[in-house]
Motif scaffolding. Structure first.
Motif, PDB file in Angstrom:
ATOM      1  N   ILE A 198       0.820  -1.214   0.000  1.00  0.00           N
ATOM      2  CA  ILE A 198       0.000   0.000   0.000  1.00  0.00           C
ATOM      3  C   ILE A 198       0.857   1.267   0.000  1.00  0.00           C
ATOM      4  O   ILE A 198       0.329   2.382  -0.002  1.00  0.00           O
ATOM      5  CB  ILE A 198      -0.973   0.046   1.188  1.00  0.00           C
ATOM      6  N   GLY A 199       2.178   1.124  -0.007  1.00  0.00           N
ATOM      7  CA  GLY A 199       3.068   2.274  -0.028  1.00  0.00           C
ATOM      8  C   GLY A 199       3.569   2.679   1.330  1.00  0.00           C
ATOM      9  O   GLY A 199       4.536   3.434   1.430  1.00  0.00           O
ATOM     10  N   ARG A 201       0.258   5.388  -5.459  1.00  0.00           N
ATOM     11  CA  ARG A 201      -0.047   4.166  -4.707  1.00  0.00           C
ATOM     12  C   ARG A 201      -0.242   4.482  -3.228  1.00  0.00           C
ATOM     13  O   ARG A 201      -1.193   4.031  -2.602  1.00  0.00           O
ATOM     14  CB  ARG A 201       1.079   3.145  -4.879  1.00  0.00           C
ATOM     15  N   THR A 202       0.661   5.272  -2.676  1.00  0.00           N
ATOM     16  CA  THR A 202       0.600   5.590  -1.253  1.00  0.00           C
ATOM     17  C   THR A 202      -0.566   6.525  -0.951  1.00  0.00           C
ATOM     18  O   THR A 202      -1.278   6.351   0.046  1.00  0.00           O
ATOM     19  CB  THR A 202       1.927   6.228  -0.813  1.00  0.00           C
ATOM     20  N   HIS A 203      -0.760   7.509  -1.794  1.00  0.00           N
ATOM     21  CA  HIS A 203      -1.844   8.483  -1.596  1.00  0.00           C
ATOM     22  C   HIS A 203      -3.205   7.793  -1.633  1.00  0.00           C
ATOM     23  O   HIS A 203      -4.074   8.047  -0.785  1.00  0.00           O
ATOM     24  CB  HIS A 203      -1.743   9.545  -2.699  1.00  0.00           C
ATOM     25  N   LEU A 204      -3.397   6.884  -2.582  1.00  0.00           N
ATOM     26  CA  LEU A 204      -4.673   6.197  -2.735  1.00  0.00           C
ATOM     27  C   LEU A 204      -4.882   5.129  -1.670  1.00  0.00           C
ATOM     28  O   LEU A 204      -5.928   5.080  -1.015  1.00  0.00           O
ATOM     29  CB  LEU A 204      -4.755   5.556  -4.130  1.00  0.00           C
ATOM     30  N   ASN A 205      -3.894   4.265  -1.497  1.00  0.00           N
ATOM     31  CA  ASN A 205      -4.090   3.059  -0.687  1.00  0.00           C
ATOM     32  C   ASN A 205      -3.764   3.236   0.787  1.00  0.00           C
ATOM     33  O   ASN A 205      -4.158   2.403   1.601  1.00  0.00           O
ATOM     34  CB  ASN A 205      -3.236   1.921  -1.255  1.00  0.00           C
ATOM     35  N   ALA A 262      -4.873   0.410  -7.519  1.00  0.00           N
ATOM     36  CA  ALA A 262      -5.627   0.057  -6.314  1.00  0.00           C
ATOM     37  C   ALA A 262      -5.263  -1.325  -5.807  1.00  0.00           C
ATOM     38  O   ALA A 262      -5.309  -2.318  -6.551  1.00  0.00           O
ATOM     39  CB  ALA A 262      -7.122   0.132  -6.587  1.00  0.00           C
ATOM     40  N   VAL A 263      -4.915  -1.390  -4.528  1.00  0.00           N
ATOM     41  CA  VAL A 263      -4.693  -2.667  -3.860  1.00  0.00           C
ATOM     42  C   VAL A 263      -6.057  -3.235  -3.465  1.00  0.00           C
ATOM     43  O   VAL A 263      -6.883  -2.537  -2.862  1.00  0.00           O
ATOM     44  CB  VAL A 263      -3.815  -2.477  -2.609  1.00  0.00           C
ATOM     45  N   LEU A 264      -6.290  -4.492  -3.818  1.00  0.00           N
ATOM     46  CA  LEU A 264      -7.522  -5.172  -3.419  1.00  0.00           C
ATOM     47  C   LEU A 264      -7.247  -6.012  -2.177  1.00  0.00           C
ATOM     48  O   LEU A 264      -6.126  -6.482  -1.967  1.00  0.00           O
ATOM     49  CB  LEU A 264      -8.043  -6.060  -4.547  1.00  0.00           C
ATOM     50  N   ALA A 269     -11.601  -2.943  -3.067  1.00  0.00           N
ATOM     51  CA  ALA A 269     -10.543  -1.942  -2.873  1.00  0.00           C
ATOM     52  C   ALA A 269     -10.239  -1.759  -1.391  1.00  0.00           C
ATOM     53  O   ALA A 269     -11.121  -1.418  -0.600  1.00  0.00           O
ATOM     54  CB  ALA A 269     -10.960  -0.621  -3.499  1.00  0.00           C
ATOM     55  N   PHE A 270      -8.995  -1.965  -1.016  1.00  0.00           N
ATOM     56  CA  PHE A 270      -8.590  -1.835   0.376  1.00  0.00           C
ATOM     57  C   PHE A 270      -8.866  -0.433   0.907  1.00  0.00           C
ATOM     58  O   PHE A 270      -9.298  -0.267   2.055  1.00  0.00           O
ATOM     59  CB  PHE A 270      -7.101  -2.158   0.511  1.00  0.00           C
ATOM     60  N   ALA A 271      -8.626   0.583   0.091  1.00  0.00           N
ATOM     61  CA  ALA A 271      -8.786   1.965   0.549  1.00  0.00           C
ATOM     62  C   ALA A 271     -10.191   2.252   1.033  1.00  0.00           C
ATOM     63  O   ALA A 271     -10.390   3.123   1.882  1.00  0.00           O
ATOM     64  CB  ALA A 271      -8.407   2.938  -0.569  1.00  0.00           C
ATOM     65  N   GLN A 272     -11.178   1.524   0.503  1.00  0.00           N
ATOM     66  CA  GLN A 272     -12.572   1.791   0.852  1.00  0.00           C
ATOM     67  C   GLN A 272     -13.097   0.898   1.972  1.00  0.00           C
ATOM     68  O   GLN A 272     -14.255   1.022   2.366  1.00  0.00           O
ATOM     69  CB  GLN A 272     -13.449   1.623  -0.396  1.00  0.00           C
TER      70      GLN A 272
END
Length: 777
Positions: free
Chosen positions: A318-319, A372-376, A549-551, A600-603
């Motif tokens: 995820i960065g 990557r880091t900003h999103l995840n 996006a990391v799942l 999506a991990f971020a969500q």
């Protein structure tokens, strides 16, 4: 780079310059971010995060954040102190973050209330500083012999040459230089984004005081002081030198140099293993800024070495970086997938450093990491429903994010969270000179800069289609450069509906130079195929990604405990057997112990997740199950010998065993609860016994470093333990014989763990009383 601007006019209005002010600089930057005042976010998850953050910022009361500053200045506070860290000796750090967040918010949105609050806070700090004549102003205190004393006392001792410094303690104060860095940074942002010149005056006064203390110290003493976390104080003082034109602050910034950490980096060496991550990153940021000002090559080498080492060898998928806040050995992430991964402050600072490294020599791959880091990580850190922030972002299977409360935490990651979610537009667009625009992030937004107007329209990363519409343009040719991510191999593009070639240049950009007209429409379509990534080193772990996006496997709501088996992938061609379902993908026959959904991990803000999935062949899966059953047999055999067992860190178990403690905290690591005791503290409890020879068994993590403590039974020392990374990558047990005379005729024993001076005890993850092995039937 967000602070690069020039001051124009007696009114103090700050206007963004086309290039960095070169008055005190030795190098010219190749790219500069378009100022946030020229960028407005359109509806997206990023704007939702900014709006949730804004609501939280407006709930906070400046007078309560100023409580400690007024108290330290001898003034009556106007508001009650907040809880958490604001009620500890690090008090006051949040105010600096809050000033930065409000200033960034004003730049990003034009919010007038944000500026009004900034001006009010700075006015209060002027009053606090005016209570003395030497420029001193602070919110922190120090603890000495159990008493809370003014923060100034610590620096009176330091100026006299009496220095006691550990990683986070400086003469009894919790990272006071780090604390001051946050205040400096907030004041500099107040000047830059809100035009508040009084903020620069407070900075100058405080720098004068700091210089007066450090003038008394020789190089050896300075290095003693700098053994304690000092944040990016070197960067702030370097920036102050540029803003004021006073070289004395540049010289002071150069003295704030931790040679033990930074000298190896200047030689090109990765020396990061076992260092506290977020302590080191701001040092590199400061060196990067000092390189821009002085041109010194060793500063450039050190900051670039650091960035490359972290992004290539010390980061998770995820960065983020760090396990329990510390860098592990290079390429060892696979062995450190825990519930204590990825402190958010570290990613906040890595994004700042990325911007600096990119500005010197722009290349799209740097923004592959940034995105990557900003999103995840950064977007994942904030719960958009509540506006609250996660300290760690746990990656261990079955874990969930733990969020702050509004008024009773104020961790460091709450402070950087306030800033991160006030400035999501700060790196979308960059420029090189006056006629080249670089688009680095695909966040819906509008640009209005130097006669160029763009609208970026996309639902990325749900799809890979990015549309850039020209809404205003000067009557001259200019260049538009769009980042083509390294993970995207099959791309297409259309200009006004006609296909054009997508051949990224040497820097990774699709570049178009033309005389643009209003209404021109460039569409870039990126390859969003699923792919697997495996962390470096020997491992069976993989992660599934789609585009940037990391799942992650969705393991249910965070409100419910996860008691199942961690999910795994079994078989061949697992990607081909993922089927779209809702907003994610379902495994079909390849999931173990049963099929599961990846989203999506971020969500997954209020869900339990599994980011890293072990992947086995069918034969390997059978072997894995057999090993699990063998471990269960061994555990049952040990249970038969136990007379009693404490599970440290578990409330009921600690209550049942009469736990008492001081300066001691519960911890969770790799799915196991534990407890430690810091310098000057202890924890104790009672264990039941049986007649006959007994042993005490304690479980530790095998990569603790220099933790030293004694173990006492009914007040009698039975062992001195020194933990020193003796069992890499695993928990281990240590057994201590209990003298027969201590246990004879007693039904219970009082067990006490206490640190040696300036050391820590534990953490201990289980403590049991056992019948001696050779005496057990």
């Amino acid at each position: 780079m967000s602070r690069r601007a020039v001051l124009l006019g007696a009114s103090g209005t700050m206007l963004a310059s086309a290039t960095v002010s070169r008055a005190a600089a030795a190098i010219r930057l190749a790219a500069v971010p378009v100022p946030m005042q020229s960028v407005r976010l359109s509806p997206s998850a990023y704007r939702e995060a900014m709006e949730a953050n804004t609501a939280y910022l407006m709930r906070l009361e400046p007078d309560r954040l100023l409580h400690n500053y007024r108290e330290q200045a001898g003034l009556t506070p106007k508001g009650l102190v907040y809880g958490g860290w604001e009620s500890d000796t690090i008090a006051g750090h949040t105010l600096g973050h809050y000033l930065s967040a409000l200033s960034l918010l004003h730049a990003q949105t034009g919010d007038p209330e944000a500026r009004r609050r900034v001006d009010g806070i700075v006015a209060e700090l002027v009053v606090c500083q005016s209570q003395g004549t030497d420029g001193f102003v602070c919110g922190f205190t120090r603890k000495r012999d159990g008493r809370i004393e003014p923060g100034r006392a610590a620096f009176d001792e330091i100026a006299a040459g009496h220095i006691h410094s550990t990683g986070f303690d400086l003469n009894g104060a919790w990272s006071p230089l780090y604390n001051w860095h946050k205040l400096f940074a907030g004041l500099l942002d107040a000047q830059l984004y809100c035009g508040n010149m009084d903020a620069l005056g407070v900075c100058t006064g405080l720098a004068r005081y700091l210089g007066s203390v450090f003038d008394h110290l020789d190089q050896t003493q300075m290095q003693q002081v700098l053994a304690c976390e000092y944040g990016g104080l070197n960067e702030s003082l370097a920036e102050l030198s540029v803003r004021t034109g006073q070289r004395r602050w540049l010289l002071l910034a150069q003295r704030i140099y931790d040679g033990r950490t930074l000298d190896p980096l200047a030689r090109g060496e990765d020396n990061l293993a076992n260092l506290h991550a977020n302590t080191q990153i701001p040092k590199a940021i400061g060196l990067a800024r000092l390189h821009e000002i002085t041109g010194r090559a060793d500063y450039a080498v050190a900051s670039r070495t650091f960035w490359t080492a972290v992004t290539d060898h010390h980061s998770y998928v995820i960065g983020g970086n760090g396990d329990r806040e510390y860098f592990t050995a290079a390429d060892s992430a696979a062995g450190h997938v825990t519930e204590q991964t990825c402190e958010t402050c570290a990613s906040y600072n890595m994004l700042k450093l990325t911007r600096q490294i990119y500005a010197r020599a722009p290349h799209a791959t740097m923004f592959d990491f940034y995105e990557r880091t900003h999103l995840n990580h950064i977007l994942a850190q904030q719960n958009p429903r509540t506006g609250m922030f996660a300290y760690m972002t746990p990656l261990a299977s079955g874990t969930a994010r733990a969020y702050s409360t509004p008024f009773d935490d104020f961790w460091c990651c709450v402070g950087t969270g306030m800033e991160s979610h006030a400035k999501h537009g700060d790196s979308i667009y960059w420029h090189s000179g006056r006629d080249t625009i670089l688009v680095n992030l695909f966040i819906p937004s509008k640009l209005d800069w130097n006669g160029i107007g763009l609208a970026l329209e996309t639902d990325y990363p749900k799809s890979g289609a990015i549309v850039l519409r020209v809404v205003d343009t000067p009557d001259r040719p200019w260049t538009l450069r769009v980042r083509i991510p390294g993970w995207s191999t099959r791309n297409s593009a259309q200009l006004n509906g006609a296909d054009i070639a997508v051949a990224p240049d040497a820097d990774g950009y699709l570049s178009l130079r033309r005389r643009w007209i209003e209404g021109d429409r460039l569409t870039v379509s990126l390859d969003m195929s699923l792919r697997l990534e495996r962390p470096a080193g020997p491992t069976q772990l993989v992660s599934v990604l789609r585009g940037p996006a990391v799942l992650a496997a969705d393991l249910g709501p965070a409100s419910a405990p996860f008691t199942g088996v961690a999910p795994a992938l079994v078989g061949d061609a697992v990607l081909e057997r993922l089927r779209p379902e809702g907003d994610g993908y379902r495994t079909t026959g390849t999931g173990r112990p049963s099929d599961f959904i990846l989203t999506a991990f971020a969500q997954q803000h209020e869900r339990r997740s599994a980011v890293y999935l072990p992947m086995f062949t069918e034969v390997e899966w059978v072997t894995e199950q057999a090993m699990f059953r063998a471990e269960e047999v061994q555990a049952r055999a040990l249970a038969l010998r136990s007379t009693d067992i404490l599970h440290p860190g578990e409330m009921q178990s600690e209550h049942d065993h009469g736990l008492e403690s001081s300066i001691s905290y519960p911890v969770v690591y790799r799915g196991r609860n534990g407890r430690d005791a810091r310098a000057g503290g202890f924890f104790s409890f009672r264990l039941q016994t049986r007649p006959g020879p007994l042993e005490l068994r304690a479980t530790y993590w095998g990569e603790e470093r220099d933790h030293q403590f004694r173990i006492l039974v009914d007040g009698i020392p039975v062992a001195v333990e020194r933990l020193g990374a003796s069992h890499p990558g695993r928990f281990f047990d240590r057994t201590y014989p209990i003298p027969v005379e201590l246990s004879t005729g007693r039904s219970s024993l009082l067990i006490r763990f206490e640190p040696l001076q300036d050391k820590s005890a534990g953490p201990v993850f289980a403590v049991s009383c056992l019948t001696a092995k050779d005496k057990h039937p």
